[in-house]
Every structure is written in C-alpha cells, then in structure tokens.
Scaffold this motif. Structure first.
Motif, mmCIF file in Angstrom:
data_model
loop_
_atom_site.group_PDB
_atom_site.id
_atom_site.type_symbol
_atom_site.label_atom_id
_atom_site.label_comp_id
_atom_site.label_asym_id
_atom_site.label_seq_id
_atom_site.Cartn_x
_atom_site.Cartn_y
_atom_site.Cartn_z
ATOM 1 N N GLN A 61 0.862 -1.181 0.000
ATOM 2 C CA GLN A 61 0.000 0.000 0.000
ATOM 3 C C GLN A 61 0.895 1.226 0.000
ATOM 4 N N VAL A 62 0.370 2.321 -0.508
ATOM 5 C CA VAL A 62 1.130 3.568 -0.524
ATOM 6 C C VAL A 62 0.319 4.627 0.218
ATOM 7 N N ARG A 63 1.042 5.470 0.957
ATOM 8 C CA ARG A 63 0.403 6.528 1.734
ATOM 9 C C ARG A 63 1.195 7.812 1.518
ATOM 10 N N GLU A 64 0.475 8.897 1.267
ATOM 11 C CA GLU A 64 1.118 10.196 1.104
ATOM 12 C C GLU A 64 1.437 10.760 2.487
ATOM 13 N N ALA A 65 2.659 11.226 2.653
ATOM 14 C CA ALA A 65 3.086 11.875 3.894
ATOM 15 C C ALA A 65 3.871 13.116 3.503
ATOM 16 N N LYS A 67 5.438 15.465 1.104
ATOM 17 C CA LYS A 67 5.901 15.287 -0.271
ATOM 18 C C LYS A 67 6.355 13.859 -0.544
ATOM 19 N N GLN A 68 6.381 13.047 0.486
ATOM 20 C CA GLN A 68 6.836 11.666 0.328
ATOM 21 C C GLN A 68 5.678 10.707 0.155
ATOM 22 N N ARG A 69 5.989 9.629 -0.523
ATOM 23 C CA ARG A 69 5.054 8.496 -0.611
ATOM 24 C C ARG A 69 5.698 7.369 0.185
ATOM 25 N N LEU A 70 4.986 6.884 1.187
ATOM 26 C CA LEU A 70 5.496 5.802 2.020
ATOM 27 C C LEU A 70 4.828 4.504 1.613
ATOM 28 N N TYR A 71 5.645 3.485 1.438
ATOM 29 C CA TYR A 71 5.164 2.179 1.013
ATOM 30 C C TYR A 71 5.157 1.245 2.216
ATOM 31 N N GLY A 72 4.075 0.508 2.345
ATOM 32 C CA GLY A 72 3.950 -0.427 3.456
ATOM 33 C C GLY A 72 3.428 -1.771 2.986
ATOM 34 N N LEU A 73 3.753 -2.783 3.738
ATOM 35 C CA LEU A 73 3.338 -4.152 3.433
ATOM 36 C C LEU A 73 1.853 -4.335 3.696
ATOM 37 N N ASP A 74 1.179 -5.019 2.797
ATOM 38 C CA ASP A 74 -0.195 -5.459 3.012
ATOM 39 C C ASP A 74 -0.183 -6.976 2.880
ATOM 40 N N ALA A 75 0.121 -7.641 3.981
ATOM 41 C CA ALA A 75 0.332 -9.087 3.970
ATOM 42 C C ALA A 75 -0.931 -9.873 3.644
ATOM 43 N N ARG A 76 -2.077 -9.236 3.675
ATOM 44 C CA ARG A 76 -3.314 -9.953 3.311
ATOM 45 C C ARG A 76 -3.222 -10.507 1.893
ATOM 46 N N GLY A 77 -2.468 -9.816 1.041
ATOM 47 C CA GLY A 77 -2.305 -10.268 -0.341
ATOM 48 C C GLY A 77 -1.526 -11.569 -0.456
ATOM 49 N N LEU A 78 -0.832 -11.957 0.623
ATOM 50 C CA LEU A 78 -0.071 -13.207 0.620
ATOM 51 C C LEU A 78 -0.920 -14.427 0.982
ATOM 52 N N ARG A 79 -2.182 -14.210 1.270
ATOM 53 C CA ARG A 79 -3.057 -15.320 1.675
ATOM 54 C C ARG A 79 -3.040 -16.489 0.683
ATOM 55 N N PRO A 80 -3.132 -16.256 -0.630
ATOM 56 C CA PRO A 80 -3.085 -17.398 -1.555
ATOM 57 C C PRO A 80 -1.776 -18.188 -1.455
ATOM 58 N N VAL A 81 -0.668 -17.485 -1.235
ATOM 59 C CA VAL A 81 0.623 -18.156 -1.093
ATOM 60 C C VAL A 81 0.638 -18.973 0.196
ATOM 61 N N HIS A 82 0.158 -18.366 1.269
ATOM 62 C CA HIS A 82 0.108 -19.050 2.562
ATOM 63 C C HIS A 82 -0.751 -20.311 2.476
ATOM 64 N N GLU A 83 -1.889 -20.199 1.836
ATOM 65 C CA GLU A 83 -2.778 -21.353 1.719
ATOM 66 C C GLU A 83 -2.147 -22.454 0.865
ATOM 67 N N TRP A 84 -1.476 -22.077 -0.197
ATOM 68 C CA TRP A 84 -0.834 -23.072 -1.058
ATOM 69 C C TRP A 84 0.304 -23.772 -0.318
#
Length: 113
Positions: A61-65, A67-84
């Motif tokens: 995910q990206v968040r404006e702070a 003038k900067q854009r901060l990138y952060g992990l959204d581990a929910r997207g790893l659910r298919p990998v975790h399940e596999w």
C-alpha cells in the motif's frame, strides 16, 4: 509459452527476488522508495517499478506523507501463497514424525547394545 503478466498474479510477482527483498524490508514498517532503493542497491526507477507490481497484486500500500510516498506491506495479499504452502504442512509433519521415530529407534538400539 508466454508467462502470465506479473501484475496479475501474486505468485509471479513474488517470484522476482528483488520484490521479495522489498517485502522483507517492509515487514519492519513503511519506507519511502529512495530508502528501499538505496538499501537494496537499485535505482529509484527500478524500485518504483517493483513497487508498482507489488501494489497491483495487493501486497503493498502507498500513503502520502507530505511530499513523500510511504510504502507499506499489506500481507493480506499473501493469503493465496500461505494457503498453497500450507497444503504441504502435512507432508512435512509426517516426514518429521518418521524421522523422530527413526531417531528413537536408533537410541533404543544403542541402549540395548
């Protein structure tokens, strides 16, 4: 045969080692692209390209702070990998159980000798 677009599938997206490195860094918290690029020894445009792919598959995910854009992990997207990967847990547990039984048998045999 052509590969599926990396932006459409989390498995393809994380197949790239530099993207996995980015995800590993983001486990510790949000970071700007320049920091990620410097830490990983890549160019800012290269890091941005990887972050775009990771965003498109739902891992970042990206968040404006200011003038900067901060990138952060959204581990929910790893659910298919975790399940596999979890589907192999039974295999590994059974393998370790067999190994444990073998070691116990060896110990018992040595004690009897």
């Amino acid at each position: 045969m052509a590969r599926a677009a990396t932006t459409s599938d989390v498995f393809n997206a994380i197949a790239e080692p530099q993207r996995r490195d980015i995800l590993a860094l983001l486990r510790a918290g949000e970071r700007p692209v320049n920091d990620l690029a410097r830490t990983l020894g890549m160019t800012q445009p290269g890091a941005s390209k990887h972050l775009r792919v990771l965003r498109e598959v739902g891992l970042v995910q990206v968040r404006e702070a200011g003038k900067q854009r901060l990138y952060g992990l959204d581990a929910r997207g790893l659910r298919p990998v975790h399940e596999w990967v979890g589907g192999f847990e039974r295999f590994w547990n059974e393998s370790f159980d067999r190994l444990d039984s073998y070691v116990q048998d060896l110990k018992q045999t040595r004690q009897e000798d």
